[in-house]
Structure formats: structure tokens, C-alpha cells
Scaffold this active site. Structure first.
Site, PDB file in Angstrom:
ATOM      1  N   GLN A  11     -17.467 -18.065 -13.348  1.00  0.00           N
ATOM      2  CA  GLN A  11     -18.560 -18.970 -13.725  1.00  0.00           C
ATOM      3  C   GLN A  11     -19.922 -18.476 -13.239  1.00  0.00           C
ATOM      4  O   GLN A  11     -20.860 -18.327 -14.025  1.00  0.00           O
ATOM      5  CB  GLN A  11     -18.308 -20.371 -13.150  1.00  0.00           C
ATOM      6  CG  GLN A  11     -17.164 -21.131 -13.767  1.00  0.00           C
ATOM      7  CD  GLN A  11     -17.188 -22.583 -13.330  1.00  0.00           C
ATOM      8  OE1 GLN A  11     -17.929 -23.396 -13.885  1.00  0.00           O
ATOM      9  NE2 GLN A  11     -16.401 -22.919 -12.328  1.00  0.00           N
ATOM     10  N   LEU A  12     -20.031 -18.242 -11.944  1.00  0.00           N
ATOM     11  CA  LEU A  12     -21.323 -17.836 -11.384  1.00  0.00           C
ATOM     12  C   LEU A  12     -21.699 -16.431 -11.822  1.00  0.00           C
ATOM     13  O   LEU A  12     -22.852 -16.166 -12.161  1.00  0.00           O
ATOM     14  CB  LEU A  12     -21.261 -17.928  -9.849  1.00  0.00           C
ATOM     15  CG  LEU A  12     -22.548 -17.559  -9.120  1.00  0.00           C
ATOM     16  CD1 LEU A  12     -23.699 -18.467  -9.538  1.00  0.00           C
ATOM     17  CD2 LEU A  12     -22.334 -17.642  -7.603  1.00  0.00           C
ATOM     18  N   ILE A  45     -11.418  -6.189  -4.835  1.00  0.00           N
ATOM     19  CA  ILE A  45     -12.104  -6.212  -3.543  1.00  0.00           C
ATOM     20  C   ILE A  45     -11.132  -6.139  -2.370  1.00  0.00           C
ATOM     21  O   ILE A  45     -11.556  -5.879  -1.234  1.00  0.00           O
ATOM     22  CB  ILE A  45     -13.016  -7.442  -3.393  1.00  0.00           C
ATOM     23  CG1 ILE A  45     -12.214  -8.748  -3.353  1.00  0.00           C
ATOM     24  CG2 ILE A  45     -14.080  -7.462  -4.480  1.00  0.00           C
ATOM     25  CD1 ILE A  45     -13.036  -9.955  -2.930  1.00  0.00           C
ATOM     26  N   THR A 109     -17.978 -22.644   0.248  1.00  0.00           N
ATOM     27  CA  THR A 109     -17.646 -23.940  -0.345  1.00  0.00           C
ATOM     28  C   THR A 109     -17.845 -25.119   0.600  1.00  0.00           C
ATOM     29  O   THR A 109     -17.778 -24.964   1.837  1.00  0.00           O
ATOM     30  CB  THR A 109     -16.172 -23.918  -0.798  1.00  0.00           C
ATOM     31  OG1 THR A 109     -15.783 -25.211  -1.286  1.00  0.00           O
ATOM     32  CG2 THR A 109     -15.247 -23.560   0.361  1.00  0.00           C
ATOM     33  N   ASP A 110     -18.047 -26.292   0.016  1.00  0.00           N
ATOM     34  CA  ASP A 110     -18.101 -27.536   0.783  1.00  0.00           C
ATOM     35  C   ASP A 110     -16.737 -27.911   1.363  1.00  0.00           C
ATOM     36  O   ASP A 110     -16.647 -28.724   2.280  1.00  0.00           O
ATOM     37  CB  ASP A 110     -18.613 -28.676  -0.098  1.00  0.00           C
ATOM     38  CG  ASP A 110     -17.751 -28.917  -1.335  1.00  0.00           C
ATOM     39  OD1 ASP A 110     -17.220 -27.926  -1.896  1.00  0.00           O
ATOM     40  OD2 ASP A 110     -17.609 -30.074  -1.760  1.00  0.00           O
ATOM     41  N   TYR A 133      -7.138 -23.527   0.909  1.00  0.00           N
ATOM     42  CA  TYR A 133      -8.302 -22.939   0.250  1.00  0.00           C
ATOM     43  C   TYR A 133      -9.507 -22.965   1.188  1.00  0.00           C
ATOM     44  O   TYR A 133     -10.165 -21.939   1.423  1.00  0.00           O
ATOM     45  CB  TYR A 133      -8.621 -23.696  -1.039  1.00  0.00           C
ATOM     46  CG  TYR A 133      -9.988 -23.421  -1.602  1.00  0.00           C
ATOM     47  CD1 TYR A 133     -10.297 -22.180  -2.157  1.00  0.00           C
ATOM     48  CD2 TYR A 133     -10.985 -24.399  -1.566  1.00  0.00           C
ATOM     49  CE1 TYR A 133     -11.563 -21.924  -2.669  1.00  0.00           C
ATOM     50  CE2 TYR A 133     -12.251 -24.150  -2.074  1.00  0.00           C
ATOM     51  CZ  TYR A 133     -12.535 -22.913  -2.620  1.00  0.00           C
ATOM     52  OH  TYR A 133     -13.794 -22.662  -3.114  1.00  0.00           O
TER      53      TYR A 133
END
Length: 293
Positions: A11-12, A45, A109-110, A133
């Protein structure tokens, strides 16, 4: 500047692609998986040698890490793979950035928070993830900090775009095909349009504001909402026929626990970079306006 983007077909990454053409910088888009219609350099990665080779050959100045294992429920059963991508892969990128004297921009992330707060989380608040996660993402953050490289960590939340799987696209499908959809109303955060974060990142690279002020920041759209509020806003903005019905988290059990509150305080990023961040409702309206063009 030579800018290496990992996870460029997510997405980003795709939003960064769309904006990069208007800059003077040279962007190299990499991903483990190819995507039809977009040029992609294959890169895993978690393969340290491969990361080192491409950073050296491309004389990289900036690395934007958009790669992530972000299937929250599946991570509970697949912790090893989530850890490989969210921690080990990040370790490799951080080490390569230090070696190349490059700047690493890492997206977090939050969900590193446990949701016990009743006001927006600041960067200095203790991180206590509730699920695998969040735990692997927090490990990735710590790997960046301990590497000694120059870095920016940007925590964001509830990201959506026209690409890939996300809550917005799921709601569009369900509200178009069902009479009603139940959505939890007791989890509060902030929906974030991926294009807003992409614009910010590309902007600070183009303006060279990445030369200093390194550290951890929060960036999401402004305001707060429950998933139910977000679903109702999607229904309204997209004129979808289905009804949105509120429910509690306990009525919709999932393998991974979610924080009941994960709104992020953006004061530091706004003050440091002089950036204005749109309200999530305004960005949602802009998303549907752009989609009609």
C-alpha cells in the site's frame, strides 16, 4: 539522492511510487513479489547479502522500509516468519544503512501499545504489545535503534488505500454484497490514508529535512474513530447499500488481541517537520474524490 524502497508493491510503497516521479531523487523500487505493470527489483530483506549488495551497488543514501508481515491473526501461528520479516529483515536494513552511511526510514505500528491509555499515545509512552505482530514490530524498532544507523521510525495506524487488502476494501465488498455487516465499536484508533504518509515521507526527503532530527515519531491522520465509525463513513462516502451494525470485540473473537485504544499523538512530528496532517474524514473524502477521476 538515491532512495531504496523495500516492500514497494504494498500500500505505502505504491503511493510512494506515484509521488516519486515529481522529485529530483532517484528511487529504486524493490519487493519480494512482483506486481503487474510496475518495475520492481527483486529483494528479500531477510537475505543480508542481497541487502548489502543492492545498497552498495546503488550507492544508496536513503532506505524506506515498507516491508512488513502484517497479517495480525496469522502472526499468532506464524511467529517465526513474522519475526524474520519484522525484526531480522529490519536488522539487515539497519546494518546496511549504517555501513553505507545512509538514512533508514522505517514504518512501524500503533499495535506496539496495549490500549490501556485514555489519551493519545506519545513516543515516550511504554510499548506493551498484545499480539505477536505488535511484538515483532517492536523488536524491529529496537533493532533499528541499537544498530547505530541514522534513522526515522514512523509509527502509523489503520492504513488504507486503493491497493492491496485493507479494511476499506473489505467494507466496500461486504456492504455491496450483504444486507448488513457487524463491525466492532469498542476499538478506537485513527484511519490513515496511505497517500498522506507517502506525501510526508517523499516531502521530507525532497526538502532534505531528513538531515537531522533523527528518532521515533508518530504519524497518522488526525482525529479518532472506532472501526464501526470508519465503516459508517465508508458506507456514506461510497454510497453503499448495506447496513453497518455495531458489535463488541467479545462478540467477534479473533486469534490476536487488539488494543481497545491506540490513537497516536502527532505533536512531535508536526512541531519537528512543520507539517499539517489532515483529519481522517477529510482524507477519506479526498480518497473517494480521487478515485472518481
Amino acid at each position: 539522492m538515491n532512495v531504496l524502497v523495500t516492500g514497494a508493491n504494498g500500500q505505502l510503497g505504491l503511493e510512494i511510487r506515484a509521488l516519486s516521479g515529481g522529485t529530483k531523487d532517484h528511487y529504486i523500487f524493490t519487493c519480494l513479489h512482483e506486481s503487474p505493470g510496475v518495475e520492481t527489483v527483486p529483494l528479500d530483506i531477510t537475505n543480508k547479502d542481497a541487502v548489502d549488495i543492492i545498497c552498495e551497488s546503488e550507492k544508496v543514501d536513503v532506505i524506506i522500509n515498507c516491508s512488513a508481515y502484517n497479517d495480525v491473526n496469522r502472526a499468532e501461528d506464524d511467529f517465526q516468519m513474522a519475526d524474520m520479516i519484522n525484526r531480522q529483515g529490519v536488522e539487515n536494513l539497519a546494518a546496511a544503512a549504517k555501513k553505507a552511511k545512509a538514512v533508514l526510514i522505517h514504518i512501524s505500528t500503533d499495535y506496539v501499545f496495549d490500549g490501556g491509555a485514555n489519551e493519545p499515545y506519545r513516543e515516550t509512552d511504554a510499548a506493551k504489545p498484545l499480539n505477536s505482530y505488535g511484538a515483532t514490530k517492536l523488536s524491529g524498532e529496537r533493532a533499528v535503534v541499537s544498530s547505530g544507523c541514522k534513522y526515522f521510525i514512523f509509527r502509523t495506524s489503520w492504513m488504507y488505500s486503493k491497493n492491496r487488502r485493507n479494511f476499506l476494501k473489505t467494507m466496500e465488498h461486504l456492504l455491496s454484497s450483504r444486507d448488513s455487516v457487524s463491525v466492532v465499536c469498542d476499538q478506537t484508533g485513527t484511519p490513515t490514508y496511505a497517500a498522506d504518509l507517502a506525501l510526508f515521507i517523499v516531502g521530507i526527503i525532497s526538502s532534505r529535512k531528513i538531515k537531522g532530527n533523527y528518532g521515533l515519531y508518530h504519524f497518522s491522520d488526525e482525529g479518532s474513530a472506532s472501526w464501526y465509525d470508519f465503516a459508517c463513513a465508508i458506507k456514506s462516502a461510497a454510497s453503499l447499500p448495506g447496513k453497518v451494525v455495531p458489535c463488541r470485540s467479545k462478540d467477534f473473537p479473533q486469534k490476536a488481541s487488539r488494543p481497545h485504544y491506540s490513537v497516536l499523538d502527532k505533536s512531535l512530528v508536526k512541531k519537528t517537520f512543520g507539517v499539517e496532517i489532515p483529519h481522517w474524514l477529510d482524507s477519506l473524502k479526498a480518497f473517494y474524490s480521487d478515485s472518481k477521476i
